[in-house]
Design a protein around this motif. Structure first.
Motif, mmCIF file in Angstrom:
data_model
loop_
_atom_site.group_PDB
_atom_site.id
_atom_site.type_symbol
_atom_site.label_atom_id
_atom_site.label_comp_id
_atom_site.label_asym_id
_atom_site.label_seq_id
_atom_site.Cartn_x
_atom_site.Cartn_y
_atom_site.Cartn_z
ATOM 1 N N UNK A 153 0.849 -1.194 0.000
ATOM 2 C CA UNK A 153 0.000 0.000 0.000
ATOM 3 C C UNK A 153 0.890 1.252 0.000
ATOM 4 N N UNK A 154 0.306 2.445 -0.017
ATOM 5 C CA UNK A 154 1.143 3.653 -0.074
ATOM 6 C C UNK A 154 2.170 3.748 1.047
ATOM 7 N N UNK A 155 1.811 3.311 2.250
ATOM 8 C CA UNK A 155 2.752 3.375 3.370
ATOM 9 C C UNK A 155 3.959 2.456 3.184
ATOM 10 N N UNK A 156 3.894 1.572 2.204
ATOM 11 C CA UNK A 156 4.968 0.612 1.958
ATOM 12 C C UNK A 156 6.023 1.138 0.991
ATOM 13 N N UNK A 157 5.825 2.326 0.442
ATOM 14 C CA UNK A 157 6.701 2.829 -0.617
ATOM 15 C C UNK A 157 8.162 2.908 -0.187
ATOM 16 N N UNK A 158 8.402 3.434 0.992
ATOM 17 C CA UNK A 158 9.784 3.583 1.457
ATOM 18 C C UNK A 158 10.437 2.217 1.667
ATOM 19 N N UNK A 159 9.699 1.293 2.238
ATOM 20 C CA UNK A 159 10.246 -0.043 2.482
ATOM 21 C C UNK A 159 10.575 -0.751 1.175
ATOM 22 N N UNK A 160 9.730 -0.593 0.171
ATOM 23 C CA UNK A 160 10.001 -1.202 -1.133
ATOM 24 C C UNK A 160 11.267 -0.603 -1.733
ATOM 25 N N UNK A 161 11.385 0.722 -1.671
ATOM 26 C CA UNK A 161 12.559 1.395 -2.235
ATOM 27 C C UNK A 161 13.845 0.891 -1.585
ATOM 28 N N UNK A 162 13.823 0.693 -0.277
ATOM 29 C CA UNK A 162 15.005 0.197 0.429
ATOM 30 C C UNK A 162 15.380 -1.201 -0.046
ATOM 31 N N UNK A 163 14.380 -2.050 -0.250
ATOM 32 C CA UNK A 163 14.652 -3.403 -0.733
ATOM 33 C C UNK A 163 15.153 -3.393 -2.174
ATOM 34 N N UNK A 164 14.656 -2.464 -2.980
ATOM 35 C CA UNK A 164 15.151 -2.327 -4.354
ATOM 36 C C UNK A 164 16.629 -1.963 -4.341
ATOM 37 N N UNK A 165 16.994 -0.990 -3.544
ATOM 38 C CA UNK A 165 18.403 -0.577 -3.459
ATOM 39 C C UNK A 165 19.277 -1.711 -2.928
ATOM 40 N N UNK A 166 18.745 -2.462 -1.982
ATOM 41 C CA UNK A 166 19.466 -3.621 -1.461
ATOM 42 C C UNK A 166 19.744 -4.630 -2.575
ATOM 43 N N UNK A 167 18.731 -4.920 -3.353
ATOM 44 C CA UNK A 167 18.859 -5.898 -4.442
ATOM 45 C C UNK A 167 19.815 -5.399 -5.521
ATOM 46 N N UNK A 168 19.706 -4.110 -5.865
ATOM 47 C CA UNK A 168 20.578 -3.539 -6.889
ATOM 48 C C UNK A 168 22.035 -3.562 -6.424
ATOM 49 N N UNK A 169 22.272 -3.191 -5.181
ATOM 50 C CA UNK A 169 23.646 -3.152 -4.676
ATOM 51 C C UNK A 169 24.272 -4.534 -4.560
ATOM 52 N N UNK A 170 23.442 -5.529 -4.295
ATOM 53 C CA UNK A 170 23.962 -6.903 -4.249
ATOM 54 C C UNK A 170 24.435 -7.363 -5.613
ATOM 55 N N UNK A 171 23.804 -6.813 -6.660
ATOM 56 C CA UNK A 171 24.150 -7.230 -8.023
ATOM 57 C C UNK A 171 25.363 -6.515 -8.583
ATOM 58 N N UNK A 172 25.832 -5.457 -7.893
ATOM 59 C CA UNK A 172 26.965 -4.681 -8.415
ATOM 60 C C UNK A 172 28.272 -5.454 -8.294
#
Length: 233
Positions: free
Chosen positions: A214-233
């Motif tokens: 839901x909208x309140x989840x936006x920040x948490x999703x963004x953090x997980x996206x950055x986590x996933x992207x950084x793991x792939x670097x």
């Protein structure tokens, strides 16, 4: 200097909920909060939409100046960001190969044009097969319902996925207005639908698939996206 991470946000172009008098579009906080989470982490963020051009913003997601969430206020006063929102790139003109992640903000408009866009489905399938992070929040996962995993199966099949729940849709009184119930559709596609309490932050990562409820989840999703992207670097 290292090349910045590039993240593509793809937005709805749909401005009404069937009835022209019922305006909708992207839910502003679901765009602005992840946008600045990515930008503040040093990423380059580009905005695309289904039709290109000016992106409709759900008027219910905006208040008078000074009364919006901090990220919305910041976005509204950011001329560079607002220019992107006014002149988004059309989704079929995007080369997804240059991005590390794709993010789909929600808003009820997504329920109409994201699932019916073959260009979006092809882009997301290509992103997934190419090892990119694919992410969405709230109604944004509507853009995943026709995405193939590269092996002829729905990308959500057998994976943990969060999205706006049936009970939340009922609570906002729009279950009869949307073209389908998102939770139900995801379950039908074989997703392992997961959720937290209604209208509370909940996000889940399953490999390169990141989703939020839901909208309140936006920040948490963004953090997980950055986590996933950084793991792939």
């Amino acid at each position: 200097m290292s090349t910045p991470i590039k993240i593509l946000m793809i937005l709805t172009s749909h401005a009404t909920m069937g009835d022209p008098s019922h305006a909708t579009g992207v839910w502003f906080e679901e765009l602005s909060t992840p946008y600045y989470a990515f930008v503040d982490a040093g990423a380059q963020v580009d905005l695309a939409s289904i039709a290109g051009g000016k992106v409709p913003v759900d008027p219910h997601s905006m208040a008078i100046d000074g009364k919006n969430p901090a990220s919305v206020e910041r976005f509204l006063s950011d001329s560079h960001a607002m220019k992107k929102l006014e002149s988004s790139v059309k989704v079929d003109q995007v080369d997804v190969n240059s991005y590390s992640a794709v993010f789909l903000p929600g808003g009820h408009g997504t329920m109409w044009d994201l699932p019916t866009s073959t260009h979006l489905a092809e882009l997301l399938s290509k992103a997934w097969v190419g090892g990119k992070v694919v992410s969405a929040v709230c109604h944004g996962p509507a853009g995943l319902v026709n995405v193939d995993d590269g092996y002829g199966k729905p990308v959500v099949a057998g994976r943990r996925v969060a999205a706006f729940s049936n009970s939340e849709e009922d609570a906002v009184g729009l279950s009869q207005s949307v073209p389908f119930m998102l939770e139900t559709r995801l379950r039908e596609l074989g997703a392992n639908y997961v959720s937290g309490p209604d209208f509370q932050a909940f996000a889940v990562r399953d490999g390169n698939l990141v989703t939020g409820q839901n909208p309140d989840s936006s920040e948490a999703v963004a953090k997980l996206v950055l986590e996933a992207v950084n793991e792939a670097l």
